[in-house]
Design a protein around this motif. Structure first.
Motif, short mmCIF file in Angstrom:
data_model
loop_
_atom_site.label_atom_id
_atom_site.label_comp_id
_atom_site.label_asym_id
_atom_site.label_seq_id
_atom_site.Cartn_x
_atom_site.Cartn_y
_atom_site.Cartn_z
N MET A 158 0.36 -1.67 0.05
CA MET A 158 -0.11 0.16 0.25
C MET A 158 0.97 0.69 -0.15
N THR A 159 1.93 0.83 0.54
CA THR A 159 2.97 2.45 0.68
C THR A 159 3.42 2.73 -0.92
N ASP A 160 4.23 1.60 -1.59
CA ASP A 160 4.85 1.94 -2.31
C ASP A 160 3.55 2.39 -3.70
N LEU A 161 1.95 1.59 -3.19
CA LEU A 161 1.40 2.41 -4.00
C LEU A 161 0.76 3.93 -4.08
N MET A 162 0.59 4.70 -2.63
CA MET A 162 0.30 5.64 -2.65
C MET A 162 1.84 6.93 -2.54
N PHE A 187 4.05 5.95 -5.45
CA PHE A 187 3.28 6.40 -6.73
C PHE A 187 2.54 7.21 -7.15
N ILE A 188 1.10 6.95 -7.00
CA ILE A 188 -0.05 7.85 -6.73
C ILE A 188 0.76 9.56 -6.40
N SER A 189 1.68 9.40 -5.36
CA SER A 189 1.79 11.34 -5.47
C SER A 189 3.28 11.56 -5.89
N THR A 190 3.54 10.41 -6.56
CA THR A 190 5.24 10.99 -7.58
C THR A 190 4.84 11.41 -9.00
N ARG A 191 3.67 11.02 -9.16
CA ARG A 191 3.36 10.90 -9.88
C ARG A 191 1.71 11.46 -11.25
N ARG A 192 1.24 11.79 -9.97
CA ARG A 192 -0.09 12.66 -10.31
C ARG A 192 -0.33 13.76 -11.50
N LEU A 193 1.10 14.18 -12.02
CA LEU A 193 0.90 14.80 -12.99
C LEU A 193 0.94 14.05 -14.47
N GLN A 194 1.70 12.85 -13.74
CA GLN A 194 1.99 12.12 -15.37
C GLN A 194 0.37 11.17 -15.75
N PRO A 196 2.34 -1.10 -8.78
CA PRO A 196 1.56 0.44 -9.20
C PRO A 196 1.48 0.83 -10.10
N MET A 197 2.11 0.63 -10.54
CA MET A 197 1.78 1.30 -11.56
C MET A 197 0.45 0.67 -12.82
N ALA A 198 0.53 -1.20 -12.58
CA ALA A 198 -0.26 -1.90 -13.24
C ALA A 198 -1.88 -1.42 -12.71
N LEU A 199 -1.45 -1.57 -11.62
CA LEU A 199 -3.08 -1.27 -10.47
C LEU A 199 -3.70 -0.09 -10.29
N THR A 200 -2.95 1.19 -10.72
CA THR A 200 -3.78 2.63 -10.56
C THR A 200 -4.29 2.69 -11.51
N ALA A 201 -3.06 2.37 -13.36
CA ALA A 201 -4.02 3.09 -14.65
C ALA A 201 -5.05 1.55 -14.42
N THR A 202 -5.01 0.57 -14.35
CA THR A 202 -6.40 0.33 -14.10
C THR A 202 -7.58 0.14 -13.48
N VAL A 203 -7.11 1.22 -11.65
CA VAL A 203 -8.39 1.52 -11.45
C VAL A 203 -8.96 2.47 -11.62
N LEU A 204 -8.21 3.52 -12.07
CA LEU A 204 -8.37 4.70 -13.15
C LEU A 204 -9.17 4.77 -14.21
#
Length: 214
Positions: free
Chosen positions: A1-5, A7-14, A182-190
């Motif tokens: 979960m920490t890695d996911l958060m 990733f989201i915080s550092t890649r917000r613009l992308q 984090p990359m795959a999961l974040t994009a899929t959820v979005l």
């Protein structure tokens, strides 16, 4: 979960940019598919043979796997936006076309005759009577096509298309590293969230426009 958060915080613009590109490409493709489908539907709905041929061709195109279709388009159109948008429009056509034909065919003949009886031209009957009455059916097809396009666009990253699919592919290519999930999961959820938002907006559009036609 920490890695996911992290990733989201550092890649917000992308993430914001990719999300906008994903939604924009989907909306543009569905709009093009709607214009094409309604035009073809209007041209063929009075002919059983014409309707069968039009829906048959669209259905055949829909059976081609997305990877295969992109593979066929890349040698002709290259990589990037053009093959991606072409594939999305091809896949989005069938639900809208089929629902356009069904909706127009369901317009009562008595209503059309009454419109003609008060002096409406063929174009007037089509634009002021038939299309408005068929609109709920057309909109239902648009909703289906939009959801399909959101998912297919993710696969279009194979052709270097825009959107969140690039993050999914990048994550899958890095399986075993801390950033892969984090990359795959974040994009899929979005993609899922954005698809639900678009569908909600189309439902709202339907409530506003269908109420106005009643």
């Amino acid at each position: 979960m920490t890695d996911l958060m992290d990733f989201i915080s550092t890649r917000r613009l992308q993430l914001a940019t990719d999300s906008w590109q994903h939604v924009s490409a989907t909306v543009q493709a569905v709009l093009l598919a709607t214009l094409l489908s309604v035009a073809v539907g209007v041209a063929v709905y009075r002919s059983r043979a014409g309707s069968a041929v039009a829906t048959g061709v669209a259905a055949t195109a829909l059976t081609v796997p997305s990877f295969a279709l992109l593979g066929l388009l890349i040698p002709v159109l290259g990589l990037g936006v053009l093959p991606t948008m072409t594939a999305l429009v091809i896949y989005a056509v069938l639900p809208i076309l089929r629902n356009t034909i069904v909706g127009l065919d369901a317009v009562p003949a008595a209503t059309v005759d009454a419109a003609r009886g008060v002096g409406m031209s063929r174009l007037g009957v089509l634009s002021r009577v038939e299309i408005p009455l068929a609109w709920p059916s057309i909109l239902a097809g648009i909703r289906v096509s939009t959801q399909m396009a959101m998912g297919i666009l993710a696969i279009a990253a194979y052709a270097k298309g825009p959107g969140l699919g690039n993050l999914i592919f990048a994550g899958l290519s890095r399986v075993g590293t801390p950033t892969a999930l984090p990359m795959a999961l974040t994009a899929t959820v979005l993609i899922v969230v954005l698809a639900l938002v678009l569908d909600a907006l189309l439902v709202l559009l339907g409530r506003l426009t269908i109420r106005g036609n009643q």
